[in-house]
Design an enzyme around this catalytic site. Structure first.
Site, PDB file in Angstrom:
ATOM      1  N   SER A  75       0.814  -1.218   0.000  1.00 28.51           N
ATOM      2  CA  SER A  75       0.000   0.000   0.000  1.00 28.51           C
ATOM      3  C   SER A  75       0.846   1.266   0.000  1.00 28.51           C
ATOM      4  CB  SER A  75      -0.924   0.006   1.224  1.00 28.51           C
ATOM      5  OG  SER A  75      -0.152  -0.052   2.410  1.00 28.51           O
ATOM      6  N   ASN A 130      -1.674  -1.466  13.837  1.00 26.99           N
ATOM      7  CA  ASN A 130      -3.108  -1.162  13.908  1.00 26.99           C
ATOM      8  C   ASN A 130      -3.384   0.139  14.664  1.00 26.99           C
ATOM      9  OD1 ASN A 130      -3.330  -3.529  12.558  1.00 26.99           O
ATOM     10  ND2 ASN A 130      -4.260  -4.698  14.241  1.00 26.99           N
ATOM     11  N   THR A 136     -37.896  29.691  -9.462  1.00 29.75           N
ATOM     12  CA  THR A 136     -38.296  28.375  -8.965  1.00 29.75           C
ATOM     13  C   THR A 136     -38.572  27.546 -10.208  1.00 29.75           C
ATOM     14  OG1 THR A 136     -40.666  28.839  -8.864  1.00 29.75           O
ATOM     15  CG2 THR A 136     -39.390  29.343  -6.879  1.00 29.75           C
ATOM     16  N   HIS A 137     -38.281  26.272 -10.163  1.00 28.49           N
ATOM     17  CA  HIS A 137     -38.417  25.392 -11.326  1.00 28.49           C
ATOM     18  C   HIS A 137     -37.626  25.923 -12.517  1.00 28.49           C
ATOM     19  CE1 HIS A 137     -41.947  23.684  -9.167  1.00 28.49           C
ATOM     20  NE2 HIS A 137     -42.172  24.956  -8.855  1.00 28.49           N
ATOM     21  N   SER A 185     -11.587  25.985 -26.803  1.00 35.01           N
ATOM     22  CA  SER A 185     -11.752  24.709 -27.490  1.00 35.01           C
ATOM     23  C   SER A 185     -10.571  24.497 -28.421  1.00 35.01           C
ATOM     24  CB  SER A 185     -13.054  24.736 -28.284  1.00 35.01           C
ATOM     25  OG  SER A 185     -13.002  23.788 -29.324  1.00 35.01           O
ATOM     26  N   ASN A 219     -15.049  28.321 -22.506  1.00 34.39           N
ATOM     27  CA  ASN A 219     -15.858  27.349 -21.768  1.00 34.39           C
ATOM     28  C   ASN A 219     -15.709  27.475 -20.258  1.00 34.39           C
ATOM     29  OD1 ASN A 219     -16.778  26.161 -24.165  1.00 34.39           O
ATOM     30  ND2 ASN A 219     -14.941  24.888 -24.302  1.00 34.39           N
ATOM     31  N   GLU A 253     -17.662  23.096 -14.521  1.00 37.87           N
ATOM     32  CA  GLU A 253     -17.998  21.723 -14.905  1.00 37.87           C
ATOM     33  C   GLU A 253     -17.135  20.721 -14.147  1.00 37.87           C
ATOM     34  OE1 GLU A 253     -19.376  22.403 -19.495  1.00 37.87           O
ATOM     35  OE2 GLU A 253     -17.296  22.724 -18.982  1.00 37.87           O
ATOM     36  N   TYR A 298      -9.456  -5.218  14.199  1.00 37.60           N
ATOM     37  CA  TYR A 298      -8.935  -4.818  12.891  1.00 37.60           C
ATOM     38  C   TYR A 298      -9.072  -5.909  11.842  1.00 37.60           C
ATOM     39  CZ  TYR A 298      -5.582  -3.352   9.346  1.00 37.60           C
ATOM     40  OH  TYR A 298      -4.996  -3.006   8.165  1.00 37.60           O
ATOM     41  N   GLN A 348      -7.278  -1.325   5.162  1.00 35.86           N
ATOM     42  CA  GLN A 348      -6.199  -0.690   4.395  1.00 35.86           C
ATOM     43  C   GLN A 348      -6.761   0.080   3.199  1.00 35.86           C
ATOM     44  OE1 GLN A 348      -2.255  -2.480   3.985  1.00 35.86           O
ATOM     45  NE2 GLN A 348      -2.688  -2.741   1.818  1.00 35.86           N
ATOM     46  N   LYS A 397      -7.685   4.364   2.543  1.00 36.21           N
ATOM     47  CA  LYS A 397      -6.855   5.551   2.274  1.00 36.21           C
ATOM     48  C   LYS A 397      -7.166   6.249   0.969  1.00 36.21           C
ATOM     49  CE  LYS A 397      -3.951   3.715   5.543  1.00 36.21           C
ATOM     50  NZ  LYS A 397      -4.772   2.481   5.556  1.00 36.21           N
TER      51      LYS A 397
HETATM   52  N1  ARG Z   1      -1.127  -0.855   5.969  1.00 36.00           N
HETATM   53  C1  ARG Z   1      -2.028  -1.277   6.990  1.00 36.00           C
HETATM   54  C2  ARG Z   1      -3.322  -0.479   6.920  1.00 36.00           C
HETATM   55  O1  ARG Z   1      -3.310   0.538   6.331  1.00 36.00           O
HETATM   56  C3  ARG Z   1      -1.425  -1.097   8.339  1.00 36.00           C
HETATM   57  C4  ARG Z   1      -1.984  -2.011   9.354  1.00 36.00           C
HETATM   58  C5  ARG Z   1      -1.578  -3.396   9.040  1.00 36.00           C
HETATM   59  N2  ARG Z   1      -1.941  -4.276  10.077  1.00 36.00           N
HETATM   60  C6  ARG Z   1      -1.871  -5.620   9.969  1.00 36.00           C
HETATM   61  N3  ARG Z   1      -2.252  -6.307  10.974  1.00 36.00           N
HETATM   62  N4  ARG Z   1      -1.418  -6.191   8.894  1.00 36.00           N
HETATM   63  O2  ARG Z   1      -4.352  -0.851   7.458  1.00 36.00           O
END
Ligand code: ARG
Length: 445
Positions: free
Chosen positions: A7, A94, A139-140, A261, A269, A274, A301, A306, A309
């Site tokens: 990640s 965690n 309105t409308h 354009s 534009n 938009e 957890y 994960q 994010k």
């Molecule tokens: N990269 C993990 C997350 O964002 C960190 C926590 C990982 N924990 C685990 N027990 N593998 O959640």
């Protein structure tokens, strides 16, 4: 597995908070006597060095080391040696990632709130500078009653005030420290949870280790607030798009906030509006992702988390970029006052005022509404506005439709000025509303 598991391409964004959280944890371990004073100092110095390396762009992120936490910890051990391995005492990724996310969300909430402040302030400034500009209220999407541009702009700002309030509420609720919750069941070390919480400027340590490590409702809440903000900005964007058409011609965006354009040389534009409208789709998607991610998730957890994010990072990116661009677009746009005023001339906008005129002479409102409805039909048949009908037609419709004040009832400017209740478009009322709005926003920042 590596492709699924890693990640760091996404969560490296948490590096500032990861280092700040680790420094607080290391110092806490020192205070608790779990690390010697010297060990704590060595680890903190190593973390500071890594901060500098990342700021300079010198740290090479390694996907094989999974995430931001493992990348930073492994670099720490390279710098300080085996003592670096002591940093993770009494901590799990965690509670670490939950801490990083709360610190990060807190910082981005502040940034988003100041972007909203700037947008509102640009809108209120335009409300002040356009105080004389009259326009129809719709309105409308049909011309309804005479109003003024400043009043319309202040409506935009009211929504933003509530958006800011929602973010501030979410920020206050999320500002608690997960550190010390460990993987799920806390820690047997005598960690200084209070002190670490204070060092990170959290309000208090979270009260349950299972909740602290496995709940992300703080992200759902922030993403919801941002999605509502996005929907609001999409409505403002939509009005800018409509008002920029040749058909309306109410607003001209500055060159800096319009695009041309690649094919049609005459085009200018309203892409800014938009794009703001489009970003709101992503904001709705982000909150949906976060809600579904946690739906039915058992306590404790789960690695599903994960995936929290990308949506929250994207939500802040979309919301802040939209607010900033809209601020510039509104501050630099030209409102076409003559076009707006001209729109008051057709559409029988004073029909309500004519009915009110009858009501003041004792006619029940329902009957007055009926009488004026017939007058509007006659005007439509003759292809004129109600104000252009001869006196005989008006008197024929109702014997009370006579007298010098009749002209006033049919005058759009007088109609706006009559609407002087709080929350209405009369000039003095709007000037007071502008001052009140400035005071409300000033009290927030
Ligand atoms: N990269 C993990 C997350 O964002 C960190 C926590 C990982 N924990 C685990 N027990 N593998 O959640």
């Amino acid at each position: 597995m590596e492709r699924l598991n890693t990640s760091v391409d996404i969560d490296w964004e948490l590096w500032r908070e990861d280092i700040t959280g680790s420094i607080a944890h290391a110092e806490g371990l020192g205070r608790a006597g779990v690390l010697s004073a010297g060990e704590a100092i060595t680890i903190v110095a190593g973390l500071e060095q890594i901060r500098g390396e990342i700021e300079r762009g010198d740290l090479v992120w390694d996907r094989k080391k999974e995430d931001v936490h493992m990348n930073i910890e492994s670099r720490l051990t390279e710098i300080v040696g085996p003592v670096g391995g002591k940093l993770h005492t009494g901590r799990s990724r965690n509670d670490q990632v939950a801490t990083d996310l709360r610190l990060w969300a807190r910082r981005r909430c502040d940034e988003a709130m100041s972007a909203i402040d700037a947008l509102a302030s640009a809108i209120i400034d335009r409300a002040a500078s356009e105080i004389e500009t009259l326009m129809p209220a719709y309105t409308h999407m049909q011309r309804a009653q005479p109003s003024r541009l400043s009043h319309h702009l202040l409506a935009w700002q009211e929504l933003l005030l509530r958006d800011r309030g929602r973010l501030a509420d979410a920020r206050a609720r999320l500002n608690e420290s997960p550190l010390g919750a460990g993987a799920v069941a806390g820690s047997g070390f005598p960690l200084d949870r209070e002190g670490v919480s204070r060092a990170l400027e959290f309000r208090q340590p979270m009260q349950n280790s299972i909740d602290a490590t496995g709940s992300r409702d703080f992200l759902m809440e922030v993403a919801s607030a941002l999605a509502i903000l996005g929907v609001h900005m999409s409505r403002i964007g939509e009005e800018i798009v409509i008002w920029s058409t040749t058909e309306f011609g109410f607003i001209t965006l500055s060159d800096a906030f319009s695009t041309s354009s690649s094919m049609m040389p005459q085009k200018k534009n309203p892409d800014v509006a938009e794009l703001v409208r489009g970003k709101s789709a992503r904001l709705i998607g982000s909150v949906t992702t976060l809600l579904v991610l946690e739906k039915g998730l058992p306590f404790g957890y789960g690695r599903d988390l994960q995936e929290d994010k990308r949506p929250i990072f994207d939500a802040f990116e979309c919301a802040v970029a939209s607010a900033r661009a809209l601020t510039g677009a509104i501050a630099s746009a030209t409102f076409n006052a003559p076009r707006m005023k001209a729109a008051l001339a057709t559409g029988h906008l004073c029909a309500t005022d004519l009915a009110d005129f009858l009501v003041q002479r004792g006619v029940p409102f329902r009957e007055a509404h009926h009488v004026v409805g017939a007058i509007v039909r006659e005007a439509e048949n003759r292809g004129v506005q109600i104000g252009e009908l001869p006196q005989e037609s008006l008197s024929a419709a109702h014997s009370s439709l006579i007298g010098p004040e009749l002209a006033l009832a049919l005058d759009p400017e007088a109609a706006v000025e009559r609407r002087s209740l709080v929350g209405g478009p009369a000039k003095a009322t709007v000037l007071a509303a502008i001052s009140a709005a400035r005071a409300r926003w000033a009290a927030l920042s």
